[in-house]
Design a protein around this motif. Structure first.
Motif, PDB file in Angstrom:
ATOM      1  N   ILE A  31      35.848   3.685  29.564  1.00  0.00           N
ATOM      2  CA  ILE A  31      34.813   4.225  30.444  1.00  0.00           C
ATOM      3  C   ILE A  31      35.438   4.663  31.776  1.00  0.00           C
ATOM      4  O   ILE A  31      36.186   3.907  32.405  1.00  0.00           O
ATOM      5  CB  ILE A  31      33.721   3.170  30.738  1.00  0.00           C
ATOM      6  N   SER A  32      35.131   5.874  32.208  1.00  0.00           N
ATOM      7  CA  SER A  32      35.538   6.364  33.521  1.00  0.00           C
ATOM      8  C   SER A  32      34.330   6.965  34.220  1.00  0.00           C
ATOM      9  O   SER A  32      33.459   7.562  33.573  1.00  0.00           O
ATOM     10  CB  SER A  32      36.649   7.415  33.399  1.00  0.00           C
ATOM     11  N   LYS A  33      34.290   6.806  35.553  1.00  0.00           N
ATOM     12  CA  LYS A  33      33.164   7.357  36.311  1.00  0.00           C
ATOM     13  C   LYS A  33      33.603   7.693  37.732  1.00  0.00           C
ATOM     14  O   LYS A  33      34.257   6.880  38.398  1.00  0.00           O
ATOM     15  CB  LYS A  33      32.013   6.347  36.368  1.00  0.00           C
ATOM     16  N   ILE A  78      35.439   5.765  40.739  1.00  0.00           N
ATOM     17  CA  ILE A  78      34.857   4.418  40.816  1.00  0.00           C
ATOM     18  C   ILE A  78      35.437   3.514  39.733  1.00  0.00           C
ATOM     19  O   ILE A  78      35.895   2.408  40.013  1.00  0.00           O
ATOM     20  CB  ILE A  78      33.319   4.478  40.684  1.00  0.00           C
ATOM     21  N   ILE A  79      35.424   3.997  38.492  1.00  0.00           N
ATOM     22  CA  ILE A  79      35.941   3.231  37.359  1.00  0.00           C
ATOM     23  C   ILE A  79      36.869   4.135  36.563  1.00  0.00           C
ATOM     24  O   ILE A  79      36.550   5.296  36.302  1.00  0.00           O
ATOM     25  CB  ILE A  79      34.786   2.739  36.444  1.00  0.00           C
ATOM     26  N   ASN A  80      38.015   3.601  36.194  1.00  0.00           N
ATOM     27  CA  ASN A  80      38.992   4.396  35.460  1.00  0.00           C
ATOM     28  C   ASN A  80      39.443   3.668  34.198  1.00  0.00           C
ATOM     29  O   ASN A  80      40.017   2.589  34.268  1.00  0.00           O
ATOM     30  CB  ASN A  80      40.203   4.697  36.356  1.00  0.00           C
ATOM     31  N   ASP A  81      39.120   4.252  33.037  1.00  0.00           N
ATOM     32  CA  ASP A  81      39.599   3.759  31.750  1.00  0.00           C
ATOM     33  C   ASP A  81      39.254   2.276  31.541  1.00  0.00           C
ATOM     34  O   ASP A  81      40.116   1.448  31.245  1.00  0.00           O
ATOM     35  CB  ASP A  81      41.112   3.966  31.639  1.00  0.00           C
ATOM     36  N   CYS A  82      37.967   1.980  31.681  1.00  0.00           N
ATOM     37  CA  CYS A  82      37.491   0.594  31.547  1.00  0.00           C
ATOM     38  C   CYS A  82      37.207   0.278  30.090  1.00  0.00           C
ATOM     39  O   CYS A  82      36.445   0.979  29.422  1.00  0.00           O
ATOM     40  CB  CYS A  82      36.240   0.409  32.399  1.00  0.00           C
ATOM     41  N   SER A  83      37.796  -0.811  29.601  1.00  0.00           N
ATOM     42  CA  SER A  83      37.544  -1.274  28.232  1.00  0.00           C
ATOM     43  C   SER A  83      37.384  -2.793  28.218  1.00  0.00           C
ATOM     44  O   SER A  83      38.181  -3.513  28.826  1.00  0.00           O
ATOM     45  CB  SER A  83      38.695  -0.887  27.295  1.00  0.00           C
ATOM     46  N   PHE A  84      36.336  -3.268  27.553  1.00  0.00           N
ATOM     47  CA  PHE A  84      36.139  -4.702  27.325  1.00  0.00           C
ATOM     48  C   PHE A  84      35.058  -4.860  26.258  1.00  0.00           C
ATOM     49  O   PHE A  84      34.372  -3.896  25.913  1.00  0.00           O
ATOM     50  CB  PHE A  84      35.747  -5.444  28.605  1.00  0.00           C
ATOM     51  N   HIS A  85      34.914  -6.052  25.740  1.00  0.00           N
ATOM     52  CA  HIS A  85      33.867  -6.298  24.752  1.00  0.00           C
ATOM     53  C   HIS A  85      33.207  -7.647  25.007  1.00  0.00           C
ATOM     54  O   HIS A  85      33.750  -8.497  25.729  1.00  0.00           O
ATOM     55  CB  HIS A  85      34.418  -6.233  23.324  1.00  0.00           C
ATOM     56  N   LYS A 102      24.742   0.071  34.839  1.00  0.00           N
ATOM     57  CA  LYS A 102      23.843   1.216  34.624  1.00  0.00           C
ATOM     58  C   LYS A 102      24.379   2.146  33.527  1.00  0.00           C
ATOM     59  O   LYS A 102      23.604   2.749  32.785  1.00  0.00           O
ATOM     60  CB  LYS A 102      23.644   1.975  35.931  1.00  0.00           C
ATOM     61  N   ILE A 103      25.698   2.264  33.440  1.00  0.00           N
ATOM     62  CA  ILE A 103      26.286   3.068  32.360  1.00  0.00           C
ATOM     63  C   ILE A 103      26.020   2.407  31.010  1.00  0.00           C
ATOM     64  O   ILE A 103      25.663   3.065  30.025  1.00  0.00           O
ATOM     65  CB  ILE A 103      27.806   3.253  32.589  1.00  0.00           C
ATOM     66  N   ILE A 104      26.150   1.081  30.967  1.00  0.00           N
ATOM     67  CA  ILE A 104      25.943   0.356  29.707  1.00  0.00           C
ATOM     68  C   ILE A 104      24.509   0.512  29.207  1.00  0.00           C
ATOM     69  O   ILE A 104      24.268   0.715  28.007  1.00  0.00           O
ATOM     70  CB  ILE A 104      26.291  -1.141  29.883  1.00  0.00           C
ATOM     71  N   PRO A 145      25.252   8.402  33.198  1.00  0.00           N
ATOM     72  CA  PRO A 145      26.205   8.850  32.179  1.00  0.00           C
ATOM     73  C   PRO A 145      27.638   8.542  32.620  1.00  0.00           C
ATOM     74  O   PRO A 145      27.974   8.624  33.806  1.00  0.00           O
ATOM     75  CB  PRO A 145      25.962  10.363  32.127  1.00  0.00           C
ATOM     76  N   ALA A 146      28.483   8.192  31.665  1.00  0.00           N
ATOM     77  CA  ALA A 146      29.913   8.040  31.956  1.00  0.00           C
ATOM     78  C   ALA A 146      30.573   9.413  31.924  1.00  0.00           C
ATOM     79  O   ALA A 146      30.119  10.322  31.209  1.00  0.00           O
ATOM     80  CB  ALA A 146      30.561   7.119  30.933  1.00  0.00           C
ATOM     81  N   ASP A 147      31.630   9.603  32.719  1.00  0.00           N
ATOM     82  CA  ASP A 147      32.381  10.859  32.676  1.00  0.00           C
ATOM     83  C   ASP A 147      33.157  10.952  31.364  1.00  0.00           C
ATOM     84  O   ASP A 147      33.329  12.039  30.806  1.00  0.00           O
ATOM     85  CB  ASP A 147      33.344  10.958  33.863  1.00  0.00           C
ATOM     86  N   SER A 148      33.636   9.800  30.903  1.00  0.00           N
ATOM     87  CA  SER A 148      34.333   9.747  29.615  1.00  0.00           C
ATOM     88  C   SER A 148      34.214   8.337  29.055  1.00  0.00           C
ATOM     89  O   SER A 148      33.867   7.404  29.771  1.00  0.00           O
ATOM     90  CB  SER A 148      35.813  10.129  29.786  1.00  0.00           C
ATOM     91  N   GLY A 149      34.509   8.191  27.781  1.00  0.00           N
ATOM     92  CA  GLY A 149      34.398   6.902  27.119  1.00  0.00           C
ATOM     93  C   GLY A 149      33.029   6.696  26.517  1.00  0.00           C
ATOM     94  O   GLY A 149      32.145   7.555  26.618  1.00  0.00           O
TER      95      GLY A 149
END
Length: 652
Positions: free
Chosen positions: A8-10, A17-24, A46-48, A53-57
């Protein structure tokens, strides 16, 4: 796995704000998202849930699983009562219950196949109703409302008449009752008192679903979560464990990174010295070797120096004048507002060097006590005495001490006219206000920014007695830790109100609980308070205090000359009982003092263990170990004695 965030990036404009976020998140797992204010925690939630909207991911939720989300601010607008608004969550059960009642009525007037059909339908619905806890849904609604701090008298209040904090609690109650598979909460403890937070902790701990929380309440996080998702400088890192585990691992990682950085810097410096020396030889071979080393340096992947967030904001509180040992004495303090009776007959003292936390439920009068001490409102009855050379510095949670029509610069300049422009700018820069930010108006600042301005004024005051009302409100975790360090290094005296249990645990040397219109004193931090509060319950103490007061009053009145209806023997017995009570109270006070002295000596021994000179002295270490063992045994005995005396005081 019930929830997965992948790359996730935003950004907002040019701000990443957020760059290449990954977790589960696993089923039934409890996790927290942490980071400084503005790091992107709420944005990620809010993206979840699909509000942004996320920019990517992408975000993946397991098929058939439901999400429940509580944002920081709620705008519930309905004319329903609080109780009816919560019942609306159970509308499916209410409809099912109405159908069951209707079937019961219909079955009275039919026979044969029609009765069999109705009976079959009734049995199926009844089973489904029971499986969905239908027979207890009203109790569930009542339990959640009371757990979140609503009394029976509040149930009939209309939602559209509530404050923002109350609406947030109603929204939280609705979310908990709806029981989604994943609960997502953004700062859920902001509008809860300590009892409600403790209730929410227990609820979430036993919740049969997954929980994802954004919170600055570290004590809360320690109790609930087993995973920390950190957003730091747009990057996301996942740590296993609670907040304390995360903090320890973070410190270790930072030290490793710092060591790696320092080692590399040392290697670079060494290589540069070798290159300089080789070039000084001014020979073809040495110059080639120097050039080869230079190329190696150019190709080296540099290690960034780890930033220490606590260095970004500097709080140093130094009193100019040392006060007397007796800082504050409060005698027989009472206050009510109309029919709202807060407290009466409060007696307590604060000595120099103490850091005393005043705790209690919302509405018990904690802030009122601080305002009375500061002379902002009058007491109904009682006496407030400040000690010799005591200078107060006051931090108001509503920041009424700030003028909304002034700029930050003017606020400091008017309060401290002796400071020059450079000194004012340097002070504000220490609290992260730089450049043109110093000309922002107070009215345009966020709650956290106003808090930082108030702390800046407090730092400049050179007060030796700090009175703080909810100083951690609106501060992120890093800022809280900076304030904790400042207070723990402060040589003056501190008296504060806070609902931040981690903050209290870290800073308080004593706790005063305002409960049942009176106070209970605990010599220790929050963990000590939790451990000891059930030994002598507030109600028991209140009853004991009332009994003592009644007995003392009775004995004072029943003198031989005035107690015409009493015999001399009864008067003498009453006098002896009063003397026994006084002796009991003195012995209890002496035991408390002894506990405090013993705990201080144990702490001093623990510090001596860390002294390098002592660490290499085996004989001294053995001596300290033996002394500490003896003191620990003595402390256990003192605790038992304190409990016995307290129980005896109640029996009296």
């Amino acid at each position: 796995m019930i929830l997965s965030c992948n790359h996730i990036s935003k950004s907002f404009g040019t701000d990443q704000i957020i760059n290449d976020c990954s977790f589960h998140l696993e089923e039934r797992e409890k996790a927290a998202i942490i980071g400084i204010n503005g790091a992107g925690k709420s944005t990620l939630l809010k993206i979840i849930v699909g509000e942004l909207p996320a920019d990517s991911g992408n975000v993946t939720v397991s098929k058939g699983k439901t999400l429940g989300y509580l944002s920081q601010h709620q705008n519930l607008s309905t004319d329903k009562t609080i109780y009816d608004e919560l019942l609306s969550v159970k509308q499916d059960l209410i409809d099912m219950e109405n159908t069951i009642r209707s079937l019961e009525i219909q079955m009275k007037d039919v026979t044969g196949d029609e009765l069999d059909n109705l009976l079959s339908q009734y049995t199926r619905l009844n089973h489904e109703f029971e499986m969905n806890n239908g027979y207890a849904y009203k109790s569930e609604v009542t339990g959640v409302l009371k757990g979140l701090g609503f009394g029976d008298e509040d149930f009939s209040l209309h939602v559209n008449t509530l404050s923002g904090g109350q609406k947030t609690r109603v929204a939280l109650a609705k979310l908990l009752i709806s029981k989604p598979d994943i609960i997502m909460l953004d700062e859920p403890t902001n509008h809860l008192d300590m009892d409600s937070i403790a209730w929410l902790e227990n609820y979430l701990l036993t919740y049969n679903g997954s929980v994802l929380i954004v919170a600055h309440d570290r004590y809360f996080l320690d109790k609930i979560v087993t995973k920390i998702i950190e957003i730091d400088n747009t990057a996301v890192t996942v740590f296993s464990g609670n907040y304390t585990d995360y903090a320890a691992k973070k410190a270790v990682l930072r030290n490793m990174k710092l060591k790696e950085y320092l080692n590399q810097q040392r290697d670079i410096k060494h290589q540069q010295e070798v290159i300089t020396k080789l070039k000084q030889f001014n020979r073809e071979k040495s110059i080639k070797r120097a050039e080869s080393r230079e190329k190696m340096l150019d190709k080296m992947e540099l290690v960034d120096k780890p930033t220490e967030l606590n260095d970004k904001m500097h709080i140093r509180l130094d009193p100019k004048v040392v006060s007397g040992n007796d800082v504050l004495t409060v005698k027989d303090l009472s206050k009510s507002f109309g029919d709202n009776f807060l407290f009466s007959g409060l007696d307590f003292e604060i000595k120099r060097g103490e850091r005393v936390a005043l705790i209690g439920n919302n509405g018990t009068g904690k802030t009122t006590i601080l305002k009375i001490i500061n002379g902002l409102i009058p007491a109904d009855y009682g006496e407030i005495t400040l000690g010799s050379k005591v200078t107060i510095g006051y931090y108001d949670q509503e920041h009424h001490v700030l003028d909304p029509d002034k700029t930050l610069f003017e606020e400091i300049q008017d309060a401290y006219p002796d400071l020059n422009n450079t000194q004012i700018r340097n002070t504000l820069a220490a609290f992260l206000f730089t450049g043109d930010e110093v000309f922002k108006y107070i009215r345009d600042l966020s709650g956290g920014e106003r808090g930082r301005v108030s702390l800046a004024k407090l730092m400049l005051s050179n007060a030796n007695f700090l009175i703080l009302d909810e100083p951690t409100n609106h501060l992120d975790i890093v800022s809280k830790e900076i304030l904790e360090n400042a207070l723990n290094n402060y040589t003056g005296t501190v008296f504060y109100v806070s609902h931040d249990r981690y903050f209290i645990n870290t800073t308080a040397t004593r706790i005063i609980e305002l409960t049942g219109h009176t106070i209970v004193n605990y010599i220790g931090n929050y963990d000590y308070y939790i451990e000891k509060k059930d030994i002598l319950t507030p109600k028991a103490l209140t009853d004991a205090t009332a009994a003592i007061n009644d007995s003392m009053a009775s004995s004072a009145c029943q003198t031989p000359s005035s107690a015409q209806g009493s015999s001399k023997a009864e008067w003498q017995q009453s006098k002896e009982e009063a003397a026994r009570l006084k002796k009991l109270k003195n012995e209890l006070k002496h035991t408390e003092d002894k506990i405090s002295q013993t705990e201080e000596r144990i702490s001093a021994i623990d510090e001596e263990y860390n002294n390098p000179d002592i660490a290499s002295d085996t004989a001294k270490l053995v001596e300290l170990h033996n002394e500490r063992t003896s003191l620990s045994e003595m402390l256990d005995e003192l605790y038992e004695k304190w409990e016995e005396l307290s129980e005896e005081l109640i029996d009296k």
